[in-house]
Design a protein around this motif. Structure first.
Motif, PDB file in Angstrom:
ATOM      1  N   ALA A  71      -0.181  -4.113  -9.901  1.00 50.47           N
ATOM      2  CA  ALA A  71      -0.359  -2.719  -9.472  1.00 50.47           C
ATOM      3  C   ALA A  71       0.659  -1.782 -10.109  1.00 50.47           C
ATOM      4  O   ALA A  71       0.660  -0.572  -9.832  1.00 50.47           O
ATOM      5  N   GLU A 124       0.831  -1.211   0.000  1.00 54.40           N
ATOM      6  CA  GLU A 124       0.000   0.000   0.000  1.00 54.40           C
ATOM      7  C   GLU A 124       0.863   1.257   0.000  1.00 54.40           C
ATOM      8  O   GLU A 124       0.540   2.247  -0.671  1.00 54.40           O
ATOM      9  N   LEU A 140       3.949  -1.865  -9.708  1.00 54.83           N
ATOM     10  CA  LEU A 140       4.980  -1.480  -8.743  1.00 54.83           C
ATOM     11  C   LEU A 140       6.307  -2.201  -8.949  1.00 54.83           C
ATOM     12  O   LEU A 140       7.248  -1.963  -8.194  1.00 54.83           O
ATOM     13  N   LYS A 195       4.388   5.331  -5.914  1.00 53.75           N
ATOM     14  CA  LYS A 195       4.314   5.293  -7.373  1.00 53.75           C
ATOM     15  C   LYS A 195       3.412   6.409  -7.901  1.00 53.75           C
ATOM     16  O   LYS A 195       3.721   7.056  -8.913  1.00 53.75           O
ATOM     17  N   LYS A 208       2.139   1.895  -3.462  1.00 54.22           N
ATOM     18  CA  LYS A 208       1.154   2.515  -4.357  1.00 54.22           C
ATOM     19  C   LYS A 208       1.163   4.038  -4.208  1.00 54.22           C
ATOM     20  O   LYS A 208       1.075   4.777  -5.197  1.00 54.22           O
ATOM     21  N   LYS A 209       1.278   4.511  -2.964  1.00 57.10           N
ATOM     22  CA  LYS A 209       1.350   5.954  -2.726  1.00 57.10           C
ATOM     23  C   LYS A 209       2.595   6.541  -3.377  1.00 57.10           C
ATOM     24  O   LYS A 209       2.554   7.614  -4.001  1.00 57.10           O
TER      25      LYS A 209
END
Length: 435
Positions: A243, A176, A245, A182, A179-180
């Motif tokens: 995702a 998580e 990443l 990226k 994700k922030k």
């Protein structure tokens, strides 16, 4: 990933004879020469211990031969296939080769318990000690260097999105945070060789599997490549990849260095403890930006430490000087005086736990903002870890797995389906049962 260190030398073929050997009860006062096969960096450590050993045992001469890595494994295999002819008395072996030799050549390595290894077992990490032992309880190697898994992360980049990686509990928490990161600046969470051009592309998967107490094989030699822990490990890699990443970075040392130097635009580098020493030498401008933490758990409350490779000193089963050979192994690796000399000469993280408590082993790192790196990894090695059972079919397992990993990361295959198929292929090749 492990660095292959070259530098072959001529081998003395008379190092030990063929046949069943002997030498367990040989008089240590008899004049004799023992030969040790190793490679560059560990060889420097062993060389440093020789003068003190020969002073204690004036009738034993020790010859350290830098055979090179991976050349040492070809020579060892050739010698064992010839019944021990040409083998050195002491052989430096990686953890991933131990099972191959002990299964393929049951008499190739001496049972060190017959020489007194059972008295020093308590001084080494249980998981590492067990990984150098057979299912029958025999001990085939004394740990030289040990490595635990670690996560190297860009503290400065995560700070930009308000994340302190040191406080995260699970890999999903890190996902998580990735994700922030990226979304904010395009930085990938980590890199992988998606096409599996080198076997090291499986390293991260192996760490995630070990955190759940599983590996390619279990203690009985059955295939566990598709058990629940293995599927969860590959599923995590798929979710990170889906995702966006995961950077696709081919294998090889230069590409690994591109991650450490910040050129690959990744936020973490999953690696082993030996990697810590690489940062200051290769990325001095990033001092204070890289930080270290232990592995995260795969699920809340799960295991947070994993072994990540080791090397051993073994004694050839055909050696005529087993007792003298083991005395050298014990002096170099299982006593503080010898272990200090070996550490000073090689810089490799010792498996001998009493060495971890010595003052000269503890020193803060300016690169990692005062972190006592050795002490940190001592803490990791003292945590609960699981042994890894490599067997003689480890290379086949690696190939079956990396093929499955590529299908998942490049073509979106389902992790369980891919691993079920890989396990079937491996079972067909090896005639092993699937657990």
């Amino acid at each position: 990933m492990a660095a292959a260190l070259a530098g072959a030398t001529v081998i003395t073929l008379s190092a030990c004879g063929g046949g069943s050997g002997g030498g367990e009860g040989q008089d240590l006062s008899a004049q004799q020469t023992i030969t040790v096969w190793t490679w560059d960096q560990p060889g420097k450590g062993l060389e440093a211990a020789v003068p003190a050993f020969e002073k204690q045992y004036p009738n034993i001469d020790v010859k350290i031969e830098n055979v090179g890595n991976p050349a040492i494994y070809d020579k060892t295999t050739t010698g064992m296939a010839a019944g021990g002819v040409g083998l050195a008395d002491v052989i430096n072996l990686g953890i991933d080769y131990m099972g191959n030799y002990t299964e393929t050549f049951p008499d190739g390595l001496a049972d060190l318990n017959a020489l007194g290894a059972d008295t020093i077992a308590k001084d080494f990490p249980p998981g590492i000690w067990a990984s150098g032992s057979g299912a029958d309880g025999k001990v085939y190697g004394v740990p030289y260097e040990v490595n635990s898994a670690a996560v190297y992360y860009r503290k400065d980049l995560f700070a930009e999105v308000g994340v302190d990686v040191a406080t995260l509990a699970t890999w999903d928490d890190l996902l998580e945070a990735g994700k922030k990161l990226k979304a904010k600046n395009g930085t990938f969470l980590f890199a992988m060789d998606k096409a599996a051009s080198e076997s090291s592309s499986a390293d991260f998967f192996q760490t995630l599997s070990r955190l759940q107490g599983t590996f390619f094989f279990n203690k009985d030699g059955k295939i566990t490549l598709n058990d629940a822990g293995s599927v969860a490990a590959l599923d995590f890699l798929k979710r990170a990849n889906d995702a966006g990443l995961v950077a696709d970075v081919p294998g090889g040392w230069d590409n690994f260095m591109s991650q450490i130097k910040g050129q690959a635009n990744v936020a973490i580098v999953p690696g082993a403890s030996w990697v810590a020493g690489v940062f200051a030498e290769n990325a001095p401008d990033l001092a204070g930006k890289w930080a270290i933490r232990g592995p995260l758990a795969m699920k809340p409350g799960g295991q947070t430490a994993a072994l990540s490779g080791a090397t051993y000193l073994a004694v050839a089963g055909a050696s005529e000087h087993k007792k003298a050979a083991f005395e050298f192994v014990k002096f170099a690796l299982a006593g503080t005086d010898g272990a200090k000399l070996v550490y000073q000469g090689s810089g490799l993280f010792p498996g001998y736990m009493p060495m971890w408590e010595t003052e000269e082993f503890k020193a803060p790192s300016t690169y990692f903002e005062g972190l006592n790196v050795n002490e940190f990894f001592v803490g990791e090695l003292k945590k609960e870890t699981s042994p890894s059972y490599y067997t003689k079919d480890y290379a086949r397992a690696l190939k079956a797995y990396t093929d499955a990993q590529s299908q998942v990361l490049l073509k979106g295959a389902d992790p369980k389906t891919a691993l079920d198929e890989a396990a079937k292929v491996l079972a067909g090749q090896t005639k092993r049962d699937i657990a």
